[in-house]
Write a protein that holds these residues in place. Structure first.
Motif: not given
Length: 241
Positions: A27-44, A100-104
């Motif tokens: 959705d972000a790529i299709g709409n050219r809407h910038k997003i930031a994504i982090g991750y949450a594991n036990a250590d983080t 998905e990235s290779i396909r698109k």
């Protein structure tokens, strides 16, 4: 698509499934809407528990995806059927994302780790469009940002370390023109085909961390032997508070 959240040790964690995770990026790529994504594991989550600045940074991101069995079980313990809908790991998701990235024909910039790992990323993904890369040990922010923006990449993969990568993302978010800024930490080795994951049965049982501890005990001893009990203690404490 709606993306709900839950709070784990003060961090807003997105209730992602693999499908929802991929949709958020698409959705972000299709709409050219910038997003930031982090991750949450036990250590983080352990680090953010004792580091309010890191916690605030994670909560400022558009999404923080759950990563691993510990976070999944903690969500079920704290929220029951309202916890996470699916146990996901970044390492498994990256392969879905690559396909998905290779396909698109999405374009990538990889930032982090060593030049050798970045060379392996390219060699391991012949169908992926990699428009730029920069190692993560000796760099100048302005030079890296210029290279990222000149690359016209859709997805910026950042594999530094926690909390270095989160702080870097927060500091430079406004200057970056990519649609998706994704923190992966050591997960950059997954793209390179170099991350030790252990047997499939151990992964299914949520014991992938044991393989990492065995293969690199010096690096991972504190993270797992001390970190896992500490995470459990903090989750139990948050349940009773």
């Amino acid at each position: 698509m709606k993306y709900d959240n839950i709070k784990l040790l003060g961090v807003k964690v997105s209730k992602f499934t693999y499908v929802k995770f991929l949709c958020a990026i698409s959705d972000a790529i299709g709409n050219r809407h910038k997003i930031a994504i982090g991750y949450a594991n036990a250590d983080t989550l352990n680090k953010s528990y004792s580091d309010p600045v890191l916690r605030d940074i994670l909560n400022s991101f558009d999404f923080v995806h759950p990563d691993g069995i510990g976070v999944f079980l903690a969500s079920k313990f704290l929220y029951g059927h309202n916890g996470l809908d699916e146990r996901i790991t970044g390492s498994d998701f990256y392969q879905i994302l690559l396909n998905e990235s290779i396909r698109k024909k999405w374009k990538y910039f990889f930032f982090g780790h060593t030049d050798k790992i970045l060379e392996d990323v390219s060699a391991n993904n012949s169908g992926l469009i990699i428009s730029g890369a920069n190692e993560g040990y000796h760099f100048n922010d302005e030079d890296v940002i210029r290279k990222i923006n000149e690359s016209d990449a859709n997805i910026l993969i950042i594999g530094l370390s926690c909390p270095k990568q989160e702080r870097w993302m927060s500091k430079n978010y406004a200057k970056i023109n990519c649609d998706v800024i994704l923190a992966v930490g050591e997960g950059i080795k997954v793209f390179a085909g170099k991350k030790i994951r252990g047997p499939l049965i151990m992964r299914k049982l949520g014991l992938e961390w044991v393989s990492r501890l065995i293969t690199n005990p010096i690096k991972n001893f504190r993270k797992y032997v001390f970190g896992i009990p500490l995470f459990i203690f903090r989750i139990l404490k948050s349940k009773s508070s």
